[in-house]
Design a protein around this motif. Structure first.
Motif, mmCIF file in Angstrom:
data_model
loop_
_atom_site.group_PDB
_atom_site.id
_atom_site.type_symbol
_atom_site.label_atom_id
_atom_site.label_comp_id
_atom_site.label_asym_id
_atom_site.label_seq_id
_atom_site.Cartn_x
_atom_site.Cartn_y
_atom_site.Cartn_z
ATOM 1 N N TYR A 7 1.012 -1.117 0.036
ATOM 2 C CA TYR A 7 -0.053 -0.055 -0.220
ATOM 3 C C TYR A 7 1.149 1.256 0.570
ATOM 4 N N ARG A 8 1.958 1.098 -0.815
ATOM 5 C CA ARG A 8 2.970 2.224 -0.661
ATOM 6 C C ARG A 8 2.327 3.753 -1.448
ATOM 7 N N GLY A 9 1.163 3.540 -2.356
ATOM 8 C CA GLY A 9 -0.148 4.814 -3.053
ATOM 9 C C GLY A 9 -0.284 4.102 -4.343
ATOM 10 N N VAL A 10 -0.281 5.017 -5.194
ATOM 11 C CA VAL A 10 -1.246 5.137 -6.650
ATOM 12 C C VAL A 10 -0.514 6.060 -7.312
ATOM 13 N N THR A 11 0.044 5.737 -8.194
ATOM 14 C CA THR A 11 0.507 6.454 -9.185
ATOM 15 C C THR A 11 -0.250 7.109 -10.810
ATOM 16 N N SER A 12 -1.121 6.015 -11.340
ATOM 17 C CA SER A 12 -1.699 6.007 -12.407
ATOM 18 C C SER A 12 -2.348 7.481 -12.815
ATOM 19 N N PRO A 13 -2.949 7.998 -13.869
ATOM 20 C CA PRO A 13 -3.779 8.829 -13.762
ATOM 21 C C PRO A 13 -5.286 8.148 -13.707
ATOM 22 N N GLU A 14 -5.330 6.867 -13.725
ATOM 23 C CA GLU A 14 -6.831 6.101 -13.450
ATOM 24 C C GLU A 14 -7.416 6.588 -11.722
ATOM 25 N N ALA A 15 -6.301 6.231 -10.766
ATOM 26 C CA ALA A 15 -6.135 6.146 -9.794
ATOM 27 C C ALA A 15 -5.921 7.530 -9.207
ATOM 28 N N LYS A 16 -5.272 8.549 -10.187
ATOM 29 C CA LYS A 16 -5.623 9.697 -9.255
ATOM 30 C C LYS A 16 -7.039 10.627 -9.230
#
Length: 273
Positions: free
Chosen positions: A236-245
């Motif tokens: 669960y380090r985070g998200v970076t994709s445009p869809e996730a943002k």
């Protein structure tokens, strides 16, 4: 709902482009009926129950009894269609764009699927169900339960690490409006987020109370929904994709308050074999 991206600074503001992406994604989601996602056969009730161990017991002692004694009793209950013991590993990091308050430390979240007529609280329930119900006070010190309607947005194989998020709607929003957006827009967006490995959105129908175990001493407040999410990267380090943002931006716009817990699942009866 998911975790705060690791590359987002505390207090950072989501950019205009990301908010625009969230709005476009919402507009392009088809207006599907809730029934498309609901995985609740007729006559089956799902409960989510938050558990705190009895004073003087350790978390390890609680888990040994829960998994070694209490959970196996469920295997004997007629009409028990599913049971997962979610061991709480700790509170989540939270998100700085959604208030979370002071964490309330809990030991586990019990998931159960059972026939309405065989509910252990029913005096006419089978003796196996009543025995299981009566065993709870022996190891549970505080309890908070919810009757929920389960909506499977992104199917997942149970038994790994997950994240529970207790959500409240924004002030001025009705429960019905929150749930409609949560399922029809926010939940549907998750299927396009590459980081998401699974998502179940549980609409809270009613709190479930017991007279033989005290409720939480620290009030949780009204809970509208409980999200269960799984990421492909279970750190669960985070998200970076445009869809996730875009998905995160939509969550910040619609969720008023959230408490999250990392969990390890122990599947006793697979609810969706």
């Amino acid at each position: 709902m998911s975790e705060q991206p690791a590359n987002t600074r505390p207090g950072a503001v989501i950019g205009r482009r990301e908010l625009l992406a969230a709005g476009v994604a919402a507009l392009t989601v088809p207006a599907m009926a809730r029934a498309q996602y609901t995985r609740m056969p007729p006559g089956i009730a799902k409960s989510l129950t938050l558990l705190i161990r009895k004073p003087g017991a350790t978390h390890e002692e609680f888990m040994r009894y829960w998994l070694g004694v209490h959970a196996p009793m469920a295997l004997k209950i007629p009409g028990m269609r599913g049971m997962v013991c979610n061991e709480v590993l700790g509170p989540s990091r939270g998100r700085n764009d959604i208030p979370g308050g002071t964490p309330i430390l809990i030991d586990g979240v019990a998931e159960s699927w059972k026939l309405e007529s065989n509910s252990p609280s029913n005096p006419d329930a089978p003796p196996e169900a009543r025995a299981w119900y009566s065993d709870g006070p022996l190891f549970v010190g505080e309890i908070q339960g919810y009757r929920v309607t389960e909506n499977v947005m992104v199917p997942v194989k149970r038994g790994g690490k997950g994240l529970f998020s207790l959500l409240q709607r924004k002030p001025g929003t009705t429960h019905a409006a929150f749930v409609d957006h949560w399922l029809r827009v926010h939940g549907a967006m998750a299927s396009k987020v590459p980081e998401v490995a699974g998502l179940i959105l549980n609409e809270v129908v009613a709190p479930a109370r017991r007279s033989d175990i005290p409720p939480f001493s620290h009030a949780l407040g009204e809970v509208d929904g409980i999200a269960q999410s799984w990421h492909k990267d279970q750190s669960y380090r985070g998200v970076t994709s445009p869809e996730a943002k875009a998905w995160y931006a939509d969550g910040a716009a619609s969720i008023g308050f959230a408490r999250g817990y990392y969990t390890q699942e122990h599947v006793v009866i697979d609810p969706h074999p």
